[in-house]
Design an enzyme around this catalytic site. Structure first.
Site, PDB file in Angstrom:
ATOM      1  N   LYS A 120       0.821  -1.173   0.062  1.00 31.88           N
ATOM      2  CA  LYS A 120       0.002  -0.001  -0.031  1.00 31.88           C
ATOM      3  C   LYS A 120       0.768   1.299  -0.067  1.00 31.88           C
ATOM      4  CE  LYS A 120      -4.478  -1.728   1.218  1.00 31.88           C
ATOM      5  NZ  LYS A 120      -5.588  -1.769   2.012  1.00 31.88           N
ATOM      6  N   LYS A 202      -3.691 -10.216  -6.267  1.00 34.20           N
ATOM      7  CA  LYS A 202      -4.959 -10.430  -5.739  1.00 34.20           C
ATOM      8  C   LYS A 202      -6.214  -9.554  -6.255  1.00 34.20           C
ATOM      9  CE  LYS A 202      -5.999  -8.348  -1.744  1.00 34.20           C
ATOM     10  NZ  LYS A 202      -6.476  -7.881  -0.646  1.00 34.20           N
ATOM     11  N   LYS A 205     -10.744  -4.518  -4.298  1.00 34.93           N
ATOM     12  CA  LYS A 205     -11.787  -3.657  -4.349  1.00 34.93           C
ATOM     13  C   LYS A 205     -11.079  -2.347  -4.688  1.00 34.93           C
ATOM     14  CE  LYS A 205     -12.949  -4.175   0.335  1.00 34.93           C
ATOM     15  NZ  LYS A 205     -12.016  -4.034   1.136  1.00 34.93           N
TER      16      LYS A 205
HETATM   17  N1  AQP Z   1      -8.678 -11.382  -3.460  1.00 36.95           N
HETATM   18  C1  AQP Z   1      -9.423 -11.913  -2.090  1.00 36.95           C
HETATM   19  N2  AQP Z   1      -9.337 -13.245  -2.044  1.00 36.95           N
HETATM   20  C2  AQP Z   1      -9.726 -13.951  -1.196  1.00 36.95           C
HETATM   21  N3  AQP Z   1      -9.959 -13.173   0.122  1.00 36.95           N
HETATM   22  C3  AQP Z   1      -9.794 -11.785  -0.111  1.00 36.95           C
HETATM   23  N4  AQP Z   1     -10.105 -10.810   1.057  1.00 36.95           N
HETATM   24  C4  AQP Z   1      -9.727  -9.809   0.339  1.00 36.95           C
HETATM   25  N5  AQP Z   1      -9.197  -9.893  -1.171  1.00 36.95           N
HETATM   26  C5  AQP Z   1      -9.462 -11.297  -1.243  1.00 36.95           C
HETATM   27  C6  AQP Z   1     -10.559 -11.115   2.335  1.00 36.95           C
HETATM   28  O1  AQP Z   1     -11.615 -10.093   2.748  1.00 36.95           O
HETATM   29  C7  AQP Z   1     -11.685  -9.724   4.015  1.00 36.95           C
HETATM   30  C8  AQP Z   1     -11.681  -8.479   4.071  1.00 36.95           C
HETATM   31  O2  AQP Z   1     -10.670  -7.678   3.566  1.00 36.95           O
HETATM   32  P1  AQP Z   1     -10.613  -5.989   3.742  1.00 36.95           P
HETATM   33  O3  AQP Z   1     -11.696  -5.488   3.398  1.00 36.95           O
HETATM   34  O4  AQP Z   1     -10.361  -5.983   5.292  1.00 36.95           O
HETATM   35  O5  AQP Z   1      -9.235  -5.549   3.217  1.00 36.95           O
HETATM   36  P2  AQP Z   1      -8.198  -6.395   2.091  1.00 36.95           P
HETATM   37  O6  AQP Z   1      -7.855  -7.687   2.609  1.00 36.95           O
HETATM   38  O7  AQP Z   1      -7.197  -5.424   1.885  1.00 36.95           O
HETATM   39  O8  AQP Z   1      -9.190  -6.478   1.012  1.00 36.95           O
HETATM   40  P3  AQP Z   1      -9.216  -5.613  -0.456  1.00 36.95           P
HETATM   41  O9  AQP Z   1     -10.468  -6.035  -1.154  1.00 36.95           O
HETATM   42  O10 AQP Z   1      -7.899  -5.924  -0.984  1.00 36.95           O
HETATM   43  O11 AQP Z   1      -9.448  -4.053   0.288  1.00 36.95           O
HETATM   44  P4  AQP Z   1      -8.592  -2.819  -0.320  1.00 36.95           P
HETATM   45  O12 AQP Z   1      -8.508  -2.699  -1.806  1.00 36.95           O
HETATM   46  O13 AQP Z   1      -9.202  -1.798   0.387  1.00 36.95           O
HETATM   47  O14 AQP Z   1      -7.342  -3.026   0.216  1.00 36.95           O
HETATM   48  C9  AQP Z   1     -10.323 -10.063   4.391  1.00 36.95           C
HETATM   49  O15 AQP Z   1     -10.565 -11.494   5.397  1.00 36.95           O
HETATM   50  C10 AQP Z   1      -9.408 -10.706   3.347  1.00 36.95           C
HETATM   51  O16 AQP Z   1      -8.412 -11.560   3.588  1.00 36.95           O
END
Ligand code: AQP
Length: 337
Positions: A120, A202, A205
């Site tokens: 990040k 990965k 969002k």
């Molecule tokens: N690609 C993924 N595959 C499987 N699990 C995933 N998770 C996120 N992306 C994947 C799981 O979703 C839960 C919530 O995630 P989060 O919103 O707390 O943050 P994150 O892991 O940083 O998810 P994002 O979508 O990548 O968000 P941004 O883009 O805002 O950083 C967690 O349990 C995560 O493991």
């Protein structure tokens, strides 16, 4: 569900309202949240991790809308607030307070090793704030406040969970047992859903390329379009293997949604091209997400009902969190208020 009931394991997890939730969030985490909630062996609490969301810049009106929409989505996926309190993290001040205490039991070196911080910081080079750096101690506080035994997460959060375990063990060893040391609960299939445009990355969002991710609330035609455009290889054989990241990802998604094994999928698509396979994956995902989207569309209109639910969730969460927080304060040597 005030205390961990005898023989029941406490489960806690949270999700950031940092954008439209994706198929990755659904298969990696949310789908398990409902499955675990419906299992009598567990007492669950779930939250919208809105404090975490501001580690990257958010536009106020949009953030407010995303918090409400994420909360509504948690109800739409089948979480039952009467069984599992659901709340907004910012409505329980103990999260930020315990995070401060835990910051003082976490080493700079430990936080510097977190891969999400490195990723990040590279992505938001103009805003490498202290919150981004200490995000994992806030996450540790989230989990430890509820004396959680189990935390359902996707693979990407495993490193943060391990840090939460280390912090808990360190604190317990310094004083006396205070926090339950949590275990991760990572699904076998769907733990790491990859980008549809760059299957080495990965699915996230916050990815600016909208074709790279499928939102849980995407319309069927958008889901189909994104799967049809998914990046694959030129071999045109639906088998799981090295160098086939795109197909491996689509097979994993299909497997997570249908429950089929990789062998069964390979047999079903033997002799067929990637076009047929991509259509089948898209259709299976559309059908899996359809009831969630339909429930969401009706529940998001019920503003007062949603407000009542998150207030009720915060009340329970505050009561549980207070006990752990004051216990930790006392151990450290504070005079209790
Ligand atoms: N690609 C993924 N595959 C499987 N699990 C995933 N998770 C996120 N992306 C994947 C799981 O979703 C839960 C919530 O995630 P989060 O919103 O707390 O943050 P994150 O892991 O940083 O998810 P994002 O979508 O990548 O968000 P941004 O883009 O805002 O950083 C967690 O349990 C995560 O493991």
């Amino acid at each position: 569900m005030e205390n961990n009931q005898v023989n029941k394991k406490r489960v806690f997890s949270a999700i950031q309202p940092s954008g439209m939730l994706t198929l990755g969030n659904y298969l990696g985490a949310l789908k398990n949240w409902t499955a675990i909630q419906n299992d009598d062996r567990f007492d669950c609490l779930y939250a919208v991790a809105d404090l975490h969301a501001i580690t990257v810049r958010q536009e106020p009106a949009k953030l407010r809308e995303q918090i409400r929409s994420t909360f509504a989505l948690l109800i739409a996926i089948g979480l039952d607030p009467d069984r599992s309190p659901i709340f907004l993290q910012s409505h329980v001040p103990y999260h930020a307070q315990l995070a401060w205490l835990l910051n003082c039991y976490t080493q700079f070196g430990e936080l510097s090793r977190m891969t999400q911080f490195k990723d990040k910081s590279a992505k938001h080079a103009d805003n490498i704030n202290a919150g981004l750096f200490t995000y994992p101690t806030l996450m540790a506080a989230d989990i430890l406040l509820y004396q959680s035994d189990l935390v359902p997460i996707g693979q990407d959060q495993k490193q943060h969970l391990e840090l939460a375990r280390n912090i808990a063990e360190r604190f317990n060893a310094l004083y006396s047992p205070t926090f339950v040391v949590p275990d991760p609960y990572i699904p076998k299939i769907g733990a790491r859903v990859m980008s549809l445009q760059d299957p080495c990355k990965k699915m996230s969002k916050s990815d600016e390329n909208v074709n790279a991710w499928v939102a849980i609330l995407d319309k069927p035609e958008d889901i189909m379009r994104k799967f049809k455009r998914a990046v694959t290889d030129s071999e045109a054989r639906v088998v799981y293997g090295d160098g086939k990241d795109g197909i491996n990802n689509l097979m994993s998604i299909y497997s997570a949604v249908t429950g089929m094994t990789m062998e069964q999928i390979a047999a079903e698509f033997d002799g067929k091209g990637y076009g047929d396979f991509k259509t089948a994956v898209g259709e299976a995902v559309v059908e899996q997400l359809r009831p969630v989207r339909e429930r969401y569309e009706s529940i998001i209109k019920e503003k007062d009902y949603l407000e009542q639910l998150y207030k009720q969730g915060a009340e329970t969460a505050n009561r549980i969190a207070a006990k752990t927080f004051f216990k930790a304060m006392k151990k450290i040597g504070y005079v209790l208020p």
